[in-house]
Each structure stands twice: as C-alpha cells, then as structure tokens.
Design a protein around this motif. Structure first.
Motif, PDB file in Angstrom:
ATOM      1  N   LEU A  20       0.827  -1.211   0.000  1.00 35.17           N
ATOM      2  CA  LEU A  20       0.000   0.000   0.000  1.00 35.17           C
ATOM      3  C   LEU A  20       0.858   1.257   0.000  1.00 35.17           C
ATOM      4  N   TRP A  21       1.952   1.261   0.771  1.00 34.02           N
ATOM      5  CA  TRP A  21       2.829   2.427   0.797  1.00 34.02           C
ATOM      6  C   TRP A  21       3.468   2.673  -0.573  1.00 34.02           C
ATOM      7  N   VAL A  22       3.898   1.604  -1.224  1.00 31.52           N
ATOM      8  CA  VAL A  22       4.503   1.758  -2.559  1.00 31.52           C
ATOM      9  C   VAL A  22       3.465   2.277  -3.551  1.00 31.52           C
ATOM     10  N   LEU A  23       2.268   1.699  -3.521  1.00 29.48           N
ATOM     11  CA  LEU A  23       1.206   2.175  -4.424  1.00 29.48           C
ATOM     12  C   LEU A  23       0.834   3.626  -4.134  1.00 29.48           C
ATOM     13  N   LEU A  24       0.823   3.991  -2.854  1.00 33.13           N
ATOM     14  CA  LEU A  24       0.529   5.372  -2.473  1.00 33.13           C
ATOM     15  C   LEU A  24       1.566   6.328  -3.051  1.00 33.13           C
ATOM     16  N   LEU A  25       2.828   5.986  -2.897  1.00 30.10           N
ATOM     17  CA  LEU A  25       3.886   6.861  -3.419  1.00 30.10           C
ATOM     18  C   LEU A  25       3.863   6.947  -4.944  1.00 30.10           C
ATOM     19  N   ILE A  26       3.693   5.814  -5.606  1.00 35.84           N
ATOM     20  CA  ILE A  26       3.665   5.813  -7.073  1.00 35.84           C
ATOM     21  C   ILE A  26       2.482   6.625  -7.597  1.00 35.84           C
ATOM     22  N   SER A  27       1.305   6.412  -7.016  1.00 37.06           N
ATOM     23  CA  SER A  27       0.131   7.137  -7.509  1.00 37.06           C
ATOM     24  C   SER A  27       0.224   8.630  -7.201  1.00 37.06           C
ATOM     25  N   ALA A  28       0.819   8.999  -6.065  1.00 36.89           N
ATOM     26  CA  ALA A  28       0.989  10.420  -5.738  1.00 36.89           C
ATOM     27  C   ALA A  28       1.957  11.087  -6.715  1.00 36.89           C
ATOM     28  N   VAL A  29       3.060  10.418  -6.999  1.00 43.85           N
ATOM     29  CA  VAL A  29       4.031  10.987  -7.947  1.00 43.85           C
ATOM     30  C   VAL A  29       3.416  11.107  -9.333  1.00 43.85           C
ATOM     31  N   LEU A  30       2.709  10.076  -9.764  1.00 40.00           N
ATOM     32  CA  LEU A  30       2.072  10.147 -11.084  1.00 40.00           C
ATOM     33  C   LEU A  30       0.995  11.221 -11.136  1.00 40.00           C
ATOM     34  N   ASN A  31       0.308  11.446 -10.040  1.00 44.36           N
ATOM     35  CA  ASN A  31      -0.685  12.514  -9.982  1.00 44.36           C
ATOM     36  C   ASN A  31      -0.009  13.867 -10.135  1.00 44.36           C
ATOM     37  N   ILE A  32       1.094  14.070  -9.455  1.00 46.24           N
ATOM     38  CA  ILE A  32       1.834  15.339  -9.565  1.00 46.24           C
ATOM     39  C   ILE A  32       2.354  15.536 -10.982  1.00 46.24           C
ATOM     40  N   VAL A  33       2.924  14.482 -11.557  1.00 48.38           N
ATOM     41  CA  VAL A  33       3.492  14.589 -12.902  1.00 48.38           C
ATOM     42  C   VAL A  33       2.408  14.890 -13.933  1.00 48.38           C
TER      43      VAL A  33
END
Length: 68
Positions: A20-33
């Motif tokens: 969940l932490w990895v998915l959270l970080l990946i989705s947050a970064v992709l949202n910012i990008v």
C-alpha cells in the motif's frame, strides 16, 4: 472450513502495508506529474483517487490492527 494460522495472517498482513505504501507513493508521484505536464485531467483525477484510496486503506489497517 479451516482458519489460517496466526503466523500466516501476520505474514499476509506484513506484505499488505508495504505494498500500500509503494502504491501510495507511485500514484501520488504520477498525480503530480500528470498535473504539471497537462495530460488529460481525467488521468490526473484517476491517480488522485488511487492515492486517496491507498491512504484510506492504510488508515483503516492502522485502526483495525492497533494494540489496545
């Protein structure tokens, strides 16, 4: 029906939070990008919803498994 042993449940829970932490970080970064690049707004909304879902799942997991 057989129940899972406590050690099997602990091992399964042990993988749940890091994923969940990895998915959270990946989705947050992709949202910012996607927000900064200007790609279709619905793509950014999708990543934002995924980020919120991961955060909510982490909060629920925390409260469900906290020690009294």
């Amino acid at each position: 029906m057989t129940e899972s042993s406590p050690s099997a449940q602990t091992a399964q829970r042990g993988m749940f939070r890091p994923v969940l932490w990895v998915l959270l970080l990946i989705s947050a970064v992709l949202n910012i990008v996607t927000s900064n690049i200007g790609i279709n707004i619905f793509v950014g909304i999708g990543f934002g919803l995924a980020t919120m879902a991961c955060a909510a799942a982490l909060v629920v997991d925390h409260y469900r498994h906290r020690r009294p």
